[in-house]
Design a protein around this motif. Sequence first.
Motif, PDB file in Angstrom:
ATOM      1  N   ILE A   1     -35.234 -61.348  30.176  1.00 39.18           N
ATOM      2  CA  ILE A   1     -34.644 -61.885  28.728  1.00 39.18           C
ATOM      3  C   ILE A   1     -34.765 -60.766  27.863  1.00 39.18           C
ATOM      4  CG2 ILE A   1     -35.694 -64.313  28.967  1.00 39.18           C
ATOM      5  CD1 ILE A   1     -38.026 -63.621  27.295  1.00 39.18           C
ATOM      6  N   TYR A   2     -33.899 -60.990  26.926  1.00 38.21           N
ATOM      7  CA  TYR A   2     -33.479 -59.661  25.640  1.00 38.21           C
ATOM      8  C   TYR A   2     -32.887 -60.427  24.728  1.00 38.21           C
ATOM      9  CZ  TYR A   2     -28.509 -59.723  27.193  1.00 38.21           C
ATOM     10  OH  TYR A   2     -27.213 -60.213  27.433  1.00 38.21           O
ATOM     11  N   THR A   3     -32.901 -59.763  23.467  1.00 41.48           N
ATOM     12  CA  THR A   3     -32.313 -60.282  22.294  1.00 41.48           C
ATOM     13  C   THR A   3     -31.198 -59.457  21.776  1.00 41.48           C
ATOM     14  OG1 THR A   3     -34.027 -59.223  20.938  1.00 41.48           O
ATOM     15  CG2 THR A   3     -34.428 -61.203  21.263  1.00 41.48           C
ATOM     16  N   THR A   4     -31.211 -58.164  21.989  1.00 37.94           N
ATOM     17  CA  THR A   4     -30.322 -57.230  21.325  1.00 37.94           C
ATOM     18  C   THR A   4     -29.394 -56.482  22.562  1.00 37.94           C
ATOM     19  OG1 THR A   4     -31.641 -57.032  19.711  1.00 37.94           O
ATOM     20  CG2 THR A   4     -29.764 -55.368  19.628  1.00 37.94           C
ATOM     21  N   PRO A   5     -28.220 -56.881  22.757  1.00 42.65           N
ATOM     22  CA  PRO A   5     -27.406 -56.080  23.557  1.00 42.65           C
ATOM     23  C   PRO A   5     -26.742 -54.908  23.045  1.00 42.65           C
ATOM     24  CG  PRO A   5     -25.982 -58.070  22.911  1.00 42.65           C
ATOM     25  CD  PRO A   5     -27.197 -58.250  22.289  1.00 42.65           C
ATOM     26  N   VAL A   6     -26.457 -53.952  23.999  1.00 42.18           N
ATOM     27  CA  VAL A   6     -25.968 -52.632  23.314  1.00 42.18           C
ATOM     28  C   VAL A   6     -24.512 -52.798  23.493  1.00 42.18           C
ATOM     29  CG1 VAL A   6     -25.645 -50.366  23.381  1.00 42.18           C
ATOM     30  CG2 VAL A   6     -27.896 -51.365  23.835  1.00 42.18           C
ATOM     31  N   THR A   7     -23.551 -52.539  22.434  1.00 42.88           N
ATOM     32  CA  THR A   7     -22.138 -52.826  22.500  1.00 42.88           C
ATOM     33  C   THR A   7     -21.703 -51.279  22.649  1.00 42.88           C
ATOM     34  OG1 THR A   7     -21.831 -52.773  20.184  1.00 42.88           O
ATOM     35  CG2 THR A   7     -22.055 -54.963  21.189  1.00 42.88           C
ATOM     36  N   SER A   8     -20.498 -51.324  23.099  1.00 42.75           N
ATOM     37  CA  SER A   8     -19.573 -50.254  23.383  1.00 42.75           C
ATOM     38  C   SER A   8     -18.404 -50.181  22.569  1.00 42.75           C
ATOM     39  CB  SER A   8     -19.374 -49.937  25.016  1.00 42.75           C
ATOM     40  OG  SER A   8     -18.688 -48.614  24.980  1.00 42.75           O
ATOM     41  N   ALA A   9     -17.805 -49.056  21.832  1.00 43.21           N
ATOM     42  CA  ALA A   9     -16.735 -48.660  21.190  1.00 43.21           C
ATOM     43  C   ALA A   9     -15.494 -48.338  22.182  1.00 43.21           C
ATOM     44  CB  ALA A   9     -17.015 -47.791  20.182  1.00 43.21           C
ATOM     45  N   GLU A  10     -15.836 -47.902  23.438  1.00 40.54           N
ATOM     46  CA  GLU A  10     -14.846 -47.656  24.354  1.00 40.54           C
ATOM     47  C   GLU A  10     -14.141 -48.668  24.804  1.00 40.54           C
ATOM     48  OE1 GLU A  10     -14.532 -46.079  28.885  1.00 40.54           O
ATOM     49  OE2 GLU A  10     -16.654 -46.214  28.011  1.00 40.54           O
TER      50      GLU A  10
END
Length: 337
Positions: A125-134
């Motif tokens: 489980i996690y709360t904060t996904p890392v997003t990509s600007a690519e």
Amino acid sequence: MNAAPGASVFGAVHLGYIVVETDRFADWRRFGADAIGMHHDDLSHDLMRFRMDDQECRFLLRRGPAEDVVAIGWHIDDHTAFERIEHRIRAHGVPLVEGAEEEAALRGVERLLRFPGPKGITQEIYTTPVTSAEPLNMLASGWVTGEAGMGHVAITSAKPTLMRGYFATVFDARLTDCIDETISGVRLKIRFLRVNERHHSIAIAAVRGLPIDPVRTRVQHLNIQTASLDDLARSYERVHELGFDMALSVGRHTNDKELSYYARTPSGFEWEVGWNPIVIDETTWQPTTHQGISTWGHLPVGQTIVDKLDQFRLGARSLAHAEKTVPALSGAGIADD
């Protein structure tokens, strides 16, 4: 203030990523990027990822012998719901482990907790996904993720009541509906569980009256949802053109009304690409039982008597190996519909 452990987390849980262990990287690269149409990133000789949206990782492939799904990641909306789930797991005496920073980075999340799941599939489980600007470099125009999560997971089980109890205990999963189906004389019951507006994020299939599991892999299939009908049709063509096995032809399901097909992944489990399933209205929905998986289509492609005999062989073999469960989280008193 600490989160109230008894409050429901339904609606705050979304299928976020899948971890697959495989030695067939070249085949998976062709399958995921060139056939299905997702964005592909090579991280190293032993690590590869697929993206579907701005989240850095939706599928993490790591080198190893399992040829199977080894972990499922669940995106939890906020820290309050996250703490409720964490409290439940600890209160039931089940160990929780915090993932290392490197593990979290590979999955495209800031922090994760992991704990045991049914059939040996680790739950994270996690709360904060890392997003990509690519920018996404993929053949599909897009995929439906967001509030519904990225799709669903279907699992066969000889102990479906325990598995349903597990997801009800941990995520407050609700029964959406059931399907009764007979395939080659074998009676199946499939239970569909939802944790948000998607018709189901988990499907649990069991052979009625027999404690066997006819599937080698921990999961029977994964599902992802295309943004358009054209995306579905074009990926179907590419799967054929590139020589990947098709498990089931295009068809429409009786319960969620999704139009879909099933391809066979390089690791052996199936991959469903679908379009336009219904969205659940919690104010009116009532569980029902459908007779048959599909209203039309979904016909076996290239299946022989040898394939059918192999399924029975795997089912018989499963009798000799106890299915992994997590009794402390599997709940008591869940009715067997």
